[in-house]
Design an enzyme around this catalytic site. Structure first.
Site, mmCIF file in Angstrom:
data_model
loop_
_atom_site.group_PDB
_atom_site.id
_atom_site.type_symbol
_atom_site.label_atom_id
_atom_site.label_comp_id
_atom_site.label_asym_id
_atom_site.label_seq_id
_atom_site.Cartn_x
_atom_site.Cartn_y
_atom_site.Cartn_z
ATOM 1 C CG ASP A 56 -22.348 12.821 -36.652
ATOM 2 O OD1 ASP A 56 -23.037 11.825 -36.381
ATOM 3 O OD2 ASP A 56 -21.180 12.750 -37.078
ATOM 4 C CE LYS A 85 -25.197 8.280 -43.087
ATOM 5 N NZ LYS A 85 -24.950 8.877 -41.786
ATOM 6 N NE ARG A 123 -24.579 5.982 -30.138
ATOM 7 C CZ ARG A 123 -23.854 6.168 -31.227
ATOM 8 N NH1 ARG A 123 -24.246 5.704 -32.406
ATOM 9 N NH2 ARG A 123 -22.719 6.835 -31.172
ATOM 10 C CG HIS A 134 -20.132 8.229 -43.230
ATOM 11 N ND1 HIS A 134 -20.172 8.601 -41.899
ATOM 12 C CD2 HIS A 134 -18.814 8.184 -43.562
ATOM 13 C CE1 HIS A 134 -18.930 8.759 -41.450
ATOM 14 N NE2 HIS A 134 -18.094 8.506 -42.437
ATOM 15 C CG HIS A 184 -25.507 8.850 -34.293
ATOM 16 N ND1 HIS A 184 -25.476 7.744 -35.117
ATOM 17 C CD2 HIS A 184 -24.844 9.824 -34.951
ATOM 18 C CE1 HIS A 184 -24.810 8.044 -36.223
ATOM 19 N NE2 HIS A 184 -24.417 9.304 -36.154
ATOM 20 C CG HIS A 204 -26.263 13.130 -39.011
ATOM 21 N ND1 HIS A 204 -25.686 12.631 -40.159
ATOM 22 C CD2 HIS A 204 -25.785 12.373 -37.996
ATOM 23 C CE1 HIS A 204 -24.901 11.616 -39.846
ATOM 24 N NE2 HIS A 204 -24.940 11.439 -38.530
ATOM 25 C CG HIS A 209 -21.206 13.765 -40.960
ATOM 26 N ND1 HIS A 209 -20.546 13.223 -42.024
ATOM 27 C CD2 HIS A 209 -21.805 12.737 -40.322
ATOM 28 C CE1 HIS A 209 -20.740 11.914 -42.020
ATOM 29 N NE2 HIS A 209 -21.503 11.594 -41.009
HETATM 30 C C1 NCD Z 1 -21.099 8.089 -35.359
HETATM 31 C C2 NCD Z 1 -21.530 7.062 -34.327
HETATM 32 O O1 NCD Z 1 -20.885 6.953 -33.290
HETATM 33 O O2 NCD Z 1 -22.532 6.376 -34.569
HETATM 34 N N1 NCD Z 1 -19.779 8.548 -35.014
HETATM 35 C C3 NCD Z 1 -19.213 9.718 -35.415
HETATM 36 O O3 NCD Z 1 -18.036 9.923 -35.136
HETATM 37 N N2 NCD Z 1 -19.895 10.631 -36.057
HETATM 38 C C4 NCD Z 1 -21.171 7.517 -36.711
HETATM 39 C C5 NCD Z 1 -21.062 8.525 -37.832
HETATM 40 O O4 NCD Z 1 -21.940 9.369 -38.018
HETATM 41 O O5 NCD Z 1 -20.052 8.492 -38.544
HETATM 42 ZN ZN ZN Z 2 -23.497 10.333 -37.603
#
Ligand code: NCD
Ligand code: ZN
Length: 346
Positions: free
Chosen positions: A247, A99, A17, A136, A15, A13, A174
């Site tokens: 995450d 997702k 961007r 989520h 991110h 998991h 998460h």
């Molecule tokens: C994530 C994000 O910033 O994209 N933020 C987070 O607090 N984990 C989004 C998510 O996974 O909930």
């Molecule tokens: Zn996330």
């Protein structure tokens, strides 16, 4: 000197961007991880197979020469998602999961799902072809206290969905509560849960006591200490249903240190040393490989990595960068608040 060699880990998991931020954060993950499940909550989100294919190309183009990394793509489920597009994306090998963001639950989730009945045809197709749904797991009802949103999601959304579609393979992303741990542990072979690095380290006091700490704010928000302990027990249990999903969610400091600060902890840089520290504290270093490198591929029906990662415990505390500098701006690296002697040996 203590050391441990494990199969190269994956992050189930993550991110990454896009654009300047992608370029800045990708090496932080690729340095230690072979693969990652890439979250689709871009602006606009990664909804179709064509979106996922283009995003995958941008990730690979941002990878510095000489680094190897395999992005495992996901689709962002919307009430307009076409089951045939999902099935084709899975059949081609491009997409490894879909997702589910309840609309409004977290960063860039407004295009997510309001009414689960509107996506049943997609979920039925996924159950048929064995494509996992990543959830989520928080309700968005403003009446529900933010610390209860995961437990309420399990009772009112997740459990009814799994009773209706027991063949659907599902990852509770998460998890942050003992309720999440218990539900995942009892769920049988079609259910798993990811656990982040930071939720093994902080509880809600870390966010709020002695001044508000925006870099510890993420969603789902860290809960009370008993939940952190339940997550530690689950992660270090070796059980196949629990595996690492960091995450790691970068936001530039200007948007974290803000009157309405963004949610997300950036842990890509130091996750593996932090996990070695946590697993050593729990006398479970021998189970770190299961959590970070074996259980995830087994659930996703992929081979474990052949390459290895060596972690060594140095006599002195190791320094991590406080921030990484990206062309989008500085991003603060998660600070565990204690010295860490473990280091990835490169
Ligand atoms: C994530 C994000 O910033 O994209 N933020 C987070 O607090 N984990 C989004 C998510 O996974 O909930
Ligand atoms: Zn996330």
């Amino acid at each position: 000197m203590q050391e441990i060699t494990i199969r190269r880990p994956d992050d189930w998991h993550l991110h990454l961007r896009d654009g300047a931020m992608l370029k800045g954060v990708l090496p932080e993950t690729a340095r230690h991880f072979a693969r990652a499940i890439i979250m689709p909550n871009l602006v606009p989100p990664v909804v179709t197979a064509a979106d996922a294919s283009a995003y995958r190309d941008r990730i690979l183009a941002a990878l510095p020469p000489g680094m190897r990394f395999e992005p495992l793509m996901t689709l962002y489920l919307t009430e307009g998602t076409d089951p045939a597009d999902v099935a084709a994306a899975a059949a081609s090998g491009l997409v490894k999961a879909v997702k589910l963001y309840p609309a409004g639950a977290t960063t860039n989730s407004h295009g997510g799902v309001r009414d689960l009945t509107k996506v049943m045809a997609v979920l039925e197709k996924m159950a048929e072809i064995g494509l996992p749904l990543c959830t989520h797991g928080e309700v968005v009802d403003p009446e529900v206290d933010i610390f209860d949103r995961e437990a309420v999601f399990i009772d009112t959304v997740l459990d009814p969905l799994r009773r209706r579609l027991p063949e659907l393979r599902l990852v509770m992303e998460h998890i942050t509560t003992e309720e999440g741990v218990a539900y995942a542990a009892a769920g049988g072979p079609n259910l798993a849960a990811t656990i982040t690095t930071h939720h093994l380290i902080i509880n809600r006091n870390h966010i709020l006591v002695g001044g508000i700490k925006p870099h510890y704010y993420c969603l789902p928000v860290a809960k009370r200490e008993k939940h952190r302990l339940a997550l530690r027990a689950a992660a270090t249990s070796g059980r196949g249903c629990f595996f690492l999903g960091t995450d790691s969610a970068p936001h530039v400091d200007a948007l974290k240190e803000h009157a309405c600060g963004c949610a997300g902890c950036f842990t890509a840089t130091n996750t593996m040393p932090l996990l070695a520290h946590v697993f050593e504290e729990e006398a479970a270093l021998d189970r770190l490989e299961a959590f970070a490198s074996l259980n995830g591929p087994a659930f996703y029906r992929l081979p474990a990595n052949e390459a290895r990662l060596r972690l060594v415990k140095r006599p002195e505390p190791q320094e991590f960068p406080a921030k990484i500098i990206t062309e989008a701006g500085p991003v603060t690296v998660f600070n565990p608040g204690f010295p860490v002697q473990w280091q990835v040996d490169s």
